[in-house]
Design a protein around this motif. Structure first.
Motif, PDB file in Angstrom:
ATOM      1  N   ALA A  16     -16.381 -61.462   0.225  1.00  0.00           N
ATOM      2  CA  ALA A  16     -15.426 -62.567   0.087  1.00  0.00           C
ATOM      3  C   ALA A  16     -16.062 -63.801  -0.538  1.00  0.00           C
ATOM      4  O   ALA A  16     -15.383 -64.578  -1.232  1.00  0.00           O
ATOM      5  CB  ALA A  16     -14.842 -62.921   1.445  1.00  0.00           C
ATOM      6  N   LEU A  17     -17.370 -64.011  -0.312  1.00  0.00           N
ATOM      7  CA  LEU A  17     -18.031 -65.240  -0.774  1.00  0.00           C
ATOM      8  C   LEU A  17     -19.020 -64.981  -1.911  1.00  0.00           C
ATOM      9  O   LEU A  17     -19.860 -65.836  -2.200  1.00  0.00           O
ATOM     10  CB  LEU A  17     -18.766 -65.894   0.396  1.00  0.00           C
ATOM     11  CG  LEU A  17     -17.883 -66.384   1.544  1.00  0.00           C
ATOM     12  CD1 LEU A  17     -18.728 -66.752   2.752  1.00  0.00           C
ATOM     13  CD2 LEU A  17     -17.038 -67.574   1.100  1.00  0.00           C
ATOM     14  N   ALA A  18     -18.920 -63.845  -2.577  1.00  0.00           N
ATOM     15  CA  ALA A  18     -19.925 -63.470  -3.577  1.00  0.00           C
ATOM     16  C   ALA A  18     -19.711 -64.106  -4.940  1.00  0.00           C
ATOM     17  O   ALA A  18     -20.583 -64.020  -5.806  1.00  0.00           O
ATOM     18  CB  ALA A  18     -19.947 -61.938  -3.730  1.00  0.00           C
ATOM     19  N   GLN A  19     -18.586 -64.748  -5.149  1.00  0.00           N
ATOM     20  CA  GLN A  19     -18.278 -65.307  -6.480  1.00  0.00           C
ATOM     21  C   GLN A  19     -18.720 -66.763  -6.616  1.00  0.00           C
ATOM     22  O   GLN A  19     -19.037 -67.424  -5.628  1.00  0.00           O
ATOM     23  CB  GLN A  19     -16.791 -65.188  -6.768  1.00  0.00           C
ATOM     24  CG  GLN A  19     -15.900 -66.210  -6.087  1.00  0.00           C
ATOM     25  CD  GLN A  19     -15.824 -66.072  -4.594  1.00  0.00           C
ATOM     26  OE1 GLN A  19     -15.923 -67.041  -3.873  1.00  0.00           O
ATOM     27  NE2 GLN A  19     -15.648 -64.845  -4.102  1.00  0.00           N
ATOM     28  N   GLY A  20     -18.741 -67.236  -7.852  1.00  0.00           N
ATOM     29  CA  GLY A  20     -18.939 -68.658  -8.086  1.00  0.00           C
ATOM     30  C   GLY A  20     -17.646 -69.415  -7.818  1.00  0.00           C
ATOM     31  O   GLY A  20     -16.596 -68.813  -7.570  1.00  0.00           O
ATOM     32  N   GLY A  21     -17.714 -70.741  -7.862  1.00  0.00           N
ATOM     33  CA  GLY A  21     -16.540 -71.541  -7.528  1.00  0.00           C
ATOM     34  C   GLY A  21     -16.089 -72.456  -8.646  1.00  0.00           C
ATOM     35  O   GLY A  21     -16.824 -72.718  -9.607  1.00  0.00           O
ATOM     36  N   GLU A  22     -14.865 -72.971  -8.489  1.00  0.00           N
ATOM     37  CA  GLU A  22     -14.296 -73.861  -9.501  1.00  0.00           C
ATOM     38  C   GLU A  22     -15.056 -75.183  -9.574  1.00  0.00           C
ATOM     39  O   GLU A  22     -15.073 -75.837 -10.625  1.00  0.00           O
ATOM     40  CB  GLU A  22     -12.818 -74.117  -9.206  1.00  0.00           C
ATOM     41  CG  GLU A  22     -12.498 -74.624  -7.823  1.00  0.00           C
ATOM     42  CD  GLU A  22     -12.343 -73.515  -6.793  1.00  0.00           C
ATOM     43  OE1 GLU A  22     -12.236 -73.849  -5.611  1.00  0.00           O
ATOM     44  OE2 GLU A  22     -12.359 -72.327  -7.174  1.00  0.00           O
ATOM     45  N   PHE A  23     -15.705 -75.572  -8.486  1.00  0.00           N
ATOM     46  CA  PHE A  23     -16.469 -76.816  -8.516  1.00  0.00           C
ATOM     47  C   PHE A  23     -17.609 -76.741  -9.539  1.00  0.00           C
ATOM     48  O   PHE A  23     -17.996 -77.760 -10.120  1.00  0.00           O
ATOM     49  CB  PHE A  23     -17.046 -77.115  -7.126  1.00  0.00           C
ATOM     50  CG  PHE A  23     -18.149 -78.124  -7.128  1.00  0.00           C
ATOM     51  CD1 PHE A  23     -17.869 -79.474  -7.243  1.00  0.00           C
ATOM     52  CD2 PHE A  23     -19.478 -77.733  -7.060  1.00  0.00           C
ATOM     53  CE1 PHE A  23     -18.891 -80.408  -7.277  1.00  0.00           C
ATOM     54  CE2 PHE A  23     -20.493 -78.658  -7.092  1.00  0.00           C
ATOM     55  CZ  PHE A  23     -20.202 -79.999  -7.198  1.00  0.00           C
ATOM     56  N   PHE A  24     -18.151 -75.547  -9.766  1.00  0.00           N
ATOM     57  CA  PHE A  24     -19.263 -75.394 -10.699  1.00  0.00           C
ATOM     58  C   PHE A  24     -18.868 -75.842 -12.108  1.00  0.00           C
ATOM     59  O   PHE A  24     -19.698 -76.364 -12.856  1.00  0.00           O
ATOM     60  CB  PHE A  24     -19.727 -73.934 -10.722  1.00  0.00           C
ATOM     61  CG  PHE A  24     -20.924 -73.694 -11.595  1.00  0.00           C
ATOM     62  CD1 PHE A  24     -22.190 -74.120 -11.213  1.00  0.00           C
ATOM     63  CD2 PHE A  24     -20.791 -73.059 -12.826  1.00  0.00           C
ATOM     64  CE1 PHE A  24     -23.292 -73.907 -12.026  1.00  0.00           C
ATOM     65  CE2 PHE A  24     -21.885 -72.840 -13.640  1.00  0.00           C
ATOM     66  CZ  PHE A  24     -23.149 -73.266 -13.241  1.00  0.00           C
ATOM     67  N   PHE A  25     -17.591 -75.678 -12.460  1.00  0.00           N
ATOM     68  CA  PHE A  25     -17.132 -76.107 -13.785  1.00  0.00           C
ATOM     69  C   PHE A  25     -17.246 -77.628 -13.936  1.00  0.00           C
ATOM     70  O   PHE A  25     -17.684 -78.138 -14.973  1.00  0.00           O
ATOM     71  CB  PHE A  25     -15.675 -75.676 -14.019  1.00  0.00           C
ATOM     72  CG  PHE A  25     -15.480 -74.188 -13.988  1.00  0.00           C
ATOM     73  CD1 PHE A  25     -16.473 -73.324 -14.428  1.00  0.00           C
ATOM     74  CD2 PHE A  25     -14.314 -73.639 -13.518  1.00  0.00           C
ATOM     75  CE1 PHE A  25     -16.305 -71.952 -14.406  1.00  0.00           C
ATOM     76  CE2 PHE A  25     -14.130 -72.259 -13.484  1.00  0.00           C
ATOM     77  CZ  PHE A  25     -15.130 -71.421 -13.934  1.00  0.00           C
ATOM     78  N   ALA A  26     -16.839 -78.346 -12.868  1.00  0.00           N
ATOM     79  CA  ALA A  26     -16.929 -79.812 -12.912  1.00  0.00           C
ATOM     80  C   ALA A  26     -18.390 -80.258 -12.923  1.00  0.00           C
ATOM     81  O   ALA A  26     -18.768 -81.192 -13.661  1.00  0.00           O
ATOM     82  CB  ALA A  26     -16.206 -80.405 -11.708  1.00  0.00           C
ATOM     83  N   LEU A  27     -19.226 -79.596 -12.144  1.00  0.00           N
ATOM     84  CA  LEU A  27     -20.646 -79.936 -12.111  1.00  0.00           C
ATOM     85  C   LEU A  27     -21.295 -79.689 -13.465  1.00  0.00           C
ATOM     86  O   LEU A  27     -22.081 -80.516 -13.959  1.00  0.00           O
ATOM     87  CB  LEU A  27     -21.343 -79.106 -11.028  1.00  0.00           C
ATOM     88  CG  LEU A  27     -22.850 -79.348 -10.852  1.00  0.00           C
ATOM     89  CD1 LEU A  27     -23.103 -80.737 -10.290  1.00  0.00           C
ATOM     90  CD2 LEU A  27     -23.460 -78.282  -9.950  1.00  0.00           C
ATOM     91  N   LEU A  28     -20.947 -78.566 -14.081  1.00  0.00           N
ATOM     92  CA  LEU A  28     -21.529 -78.206 -15.372  1.00  0.00           C
ATOM     93  C   LEU A  28     -21.123 -79.219 -16.446  1.00  0.00           C
ATOM     94  O   LEU A  28     -21.938 -79.607 -17.300  1.00  0.00           O
ATOM     95  CB  LEU A  28     -21.067 -76.800 -15.764  1.00  0.00           C
ATOM     96  CG  LEU A  28     -22.005 -75.976 -16.639  1.00  0.00           C
ATOM     97  CD1 LEU A  28     -23.331 -75.758 -15.936  1.00  0.00           C
ATOM     98  CD2 LEU A  28     -21.367 -74.638 -16.981  1.00  0.00           C
ATOM     99  N   ALA A  29     -19.858 -79.655 -16.397  1.00  0.00           N
ATOM    100  CA  ALA A  29     -19.382 -80.635 -17.383  1.00  0.00           C
ATOM    101  C   ALA A  29     -20.144 -81.949 -17.260  1.00  0.00           C
ATOM    102  O   ALA A  29     -20.540 -82.553 -18.264  1.00  0.00           O
ATOM    103  CB  ALA A  29     -17.886 -80.863 -17.201  1.00  0.00           C
TER     104      ALA A  29
END
Length: 652
Positions: free
Chosen positions: A328-341
């Motif tokens: 259930a927790l093995a994926q990355g998250g949407e927050f990573f997109f904001a951090l990467l930007a």
């Protein structure tokens, strides 16, 4: 914005309808819409619209608010060890190996740790939505996932706060910024706690007293949006604030009504969020670096999944719960997109590496719905591989020792109830179920419950079906029940077979395949209520029992069909048409007048005549009966058949 929104809604409508037909999660459909219609593919949707991004973020806000309604404050206090204990360990144990790999790649230690912390966070929107749709929020692995995700939301806020310090663009020291952020979170919680205890209940009481659905809906929307706005003003995550507001309203008497009013807004806006995630992906990158992206995706899923599974197992949970929590927790998250930007705008990260990491996180998010839906079987396989046990050998060992026993296929509520009566009468039985969590829970206190697919002939043979006295099919799936009966009758011609079904839609097919008795739950509950009503009205119990036995002997013909209402679902389980009741009154010009029932041949159209009324009296539907103007025929059958029959009866 209007054109973008229209294109998204039309494309989503077509795609989700197609995905429903293919039995795929709607969430994947929204992601595909974003990828295919976004600026890097067809280009129908322009990226970077501020209004669209706000609408998309509101979807996550509404999702977390409704999720908070399910987790009242006492429930959250009971989960504090999961939130802060398992949550903190998950972030640390996942970040360290990822940071080591990124540092070996050549990034500085500070950037590696920041990126790794971002990758350690999972997708709150995807996991919460899928667990909710699968009804697994309150399962052990569901509560583990939700608890960790809540801690991750707090970590996400802290990371965004500390990022300017890493890039050198902030005047505050970390030891000032960190306590300040935590202080804001505590202040927000106290403010919402006070409002939920003294202000909101009185407001909802006044609104409910007005008996206006419109006012109640407006009140719910104002609370969600106001909470998100206040949280945003404090520099915190709007989703985290919405969850706290929902959690504090979770003890309210009005929470079910609030959830029902919010749900349509949540689902549509959440769809826009997933579309916006898909718009970030450049398909050309998969052509040039496809293998690299796949390798990074698998590496991310493996590190995060294994770390979570190990931590959950060390906390004392079962192996199955550990694997399902990890998946259930093995994926990355949407927050990573904001951090990467933000890291790219601060020139902390190379654009090529950023694109590869973005694609890998997107791929891990895309496969999550499929992982969650296939988690029971996948976890069972991983557990069996870990323990080295053979389910077939275990079932054979249990079945060889039995003779004259009962086989139970499906060990849900019905199967377990039957098992309790059998134990009470000292009748031996073996049960088989394909839910690994249920089997593991049952096997802890019983030694005759095994994991397996009841439709497999080798497992039925391993249960010693040749020496069995009775087979009870208690699975909640009509198609599976048909296959089990067919296999069992092929293996043992003389075996007594009792089948439980939801309704009577497959009754004839099951009897034709060899079932001795078929018990439709809905019809049996109707008979039970009717018998109690007749006894309470003073009818002799022997007469009532005789009437009930007659209905059963007639294969429940009296109960076939029902009058549908304005909001009835005309499709039953597995999208099969329901049997409906419909009354047709013949006018003087109707073609059926002066014709016999035998001539009309309505049975060939797929309907059954339940009764005929003439001048207020009930007539027996005999084949030779000639119909007259004013007669009312009560028809039972699927909607299409009833419409055809009505046209056949009335056409002049």
């Amino acid at each position: 914005m209007f054109a973008n929104l229209l294109i998204i809604l039309v494309a989503s409508l077509i795609t989700i309808a197609l995905f429903r037909r293919l039995n795929l999660p709607p969430l994947l459909g929204y992601l595909c819409v974003g990828v295919l219609c976004g600026p890097f593919a067809a280009g129908w949707i322009s990226a970077g619209g501020q209004d669209m991004s706000i609408l998309a973020e509101m979807g996550v806000v509404f999702l977390l608010f409704t999720l908070g309604l399910e987790f009242s404050l006492p429930r959250m206090l009971a989960l504090k060890s999961t939130v802060f204990g398992l949550g903190s360990l998950q972030v640390i144990c996942t970040s360290l190996p990822l940071a080591a790999l990124l540092h070996l790649y050549g990034l500085s230690l500070a950037v590696s740790l920041t990126l790794a912390a971002g990758l350690a966070l999972s997708s709150t929107a995807i996991v919460s939505k899928e667990l909710s749709s699968l009804g697994e929020i309150f399962t052990p692995h569901g509560q583990n996932a939700i608890g960790v995700l809540l801690f991750q939301d707090l970590v996400a806020v802290l990371l965004l706060t500390l990022l300017p310090l890493i890039s050198g663009g902030s005047e505050q020291a970390w030891y000032v910024a960190l306590p300040l952020t935590l202080g804001k979170a505590v202040l927000l919680f106290i403010g919402l706690l006070v409002a939920s205890r003294w202000l909101l209940p009185r407001l909802f009481h006044e609104v409910a007293a007005a008996r206006s659905n419109e006012l109640f809906l407006l009140m719910a929307l104002v609370i969600v949006l106001l909470t998100a706005w206040l949280t945003h003003l404090l520099g915190l995550s709007m989703a985290l604030g919405a969850f706290l507001a929902g959690m504090l309203l979770g003890e309210s008497h009005y929470r079910h009504q609030i959830e029902a009013d919010i749900r349509p807004f949540r689902d549509v806006l959440l769809g826009l969020f997933f579309v916006s995630v898909g718009m970030l992906i450049d398909l050309r990158l998969f052509l040039s670096h496809g293998l690299t992206i796949i390798a990074l995706t698998l590496l991310l899923i493996a590190i995060k999944g294994l770390a979570v599974a190990l931590l959950v197992r060390l906390r004392g949970n079962t192996t199955t719960v550990a694997w399902r929590s990890g998946l259930a927790l093995a994926q990355g998250g949407e927050f990573f997109f904001a951090l990467l930007a933000q890291m790219q705008s601060s020139t902390l990260l190379d654009s090529n590496l950023a694109s590869l990491l973005l694609a890998a996180v997107f791929c891990s998010m895309s496969v999550t719905p499929l992982l969650l839906r296939g988690a029971p079987r996948l976890a069972a396989r991983l557990q069996r591989r870990h323990s080295g046990d053979s389910s077939l050998e275990a079932i054979s060992a249990s079945g060889e020792a039995q003779q004259g026993h009962v086989l139970i296929c499906g060990y849900g509520r019905v199967g377990q109830s039957i098992g309790r009566f059998l134990r009470r009468e000292n009748i031996p039985y073996i049960a088989l179920d394909d839910d690994p969590v249920r089997v593991q829970e049952a096997a802890a206190g019983e030694d005759h419950v095994h994991y397996g697919d009841c439709r497999r002939a080798d497992l039925l043979q391993a249960m010693n079906i040749a020496q069995a006295r009775l087979l009870v099919v208690a699975v909640d799936n009509s198609e599976a029940a048909l296959q089990i009966v067919e296999q069992a009758r092929r293996l043992q011609a003389e075996l007594q077979i009792l089948v439980r079904t939801r309704d009577d839609s497959k009754l004839d097919a099951l009897l034709a395949l060899g079932a001795n008795e078929v018990v439709p739950e809905l019809l049996e509950s109707s008979l039970m209520l009717a018998s109690h009503a007749l006894v309470m009205l003073g009818l002799p119990e022997s007469r009532v029992q005789q009437s009930m036995d007659a209905v059963r002997a007639g294969r429940y013909r009296l109960l076939h069909g029902f009058y549908h209402g304005g909001h009835a679902d005309l499709l039953g389980q597995h999208q099969q048409p329901r049997t409906l009741l419909h009354a047709v009154t013949l006018s003087a010009q109707a073609s059926a007048c002066q014709r016999s029932l035998d001539e009309l041949q309505l049975e060939q159209l797929g309907v059954e005549i339940q009764g005929i009324r003439r001048h207020g009296e009930e007539l027996s539907p005999a084949p030779q009966l000639r119909l007259q103007a004013g007669d009312t025929l009560l028809l039972a059958g699927p909607l299409v058949a009833i419409e055809s029959s009505e046209a056949h009866l009335l056409a002049s």
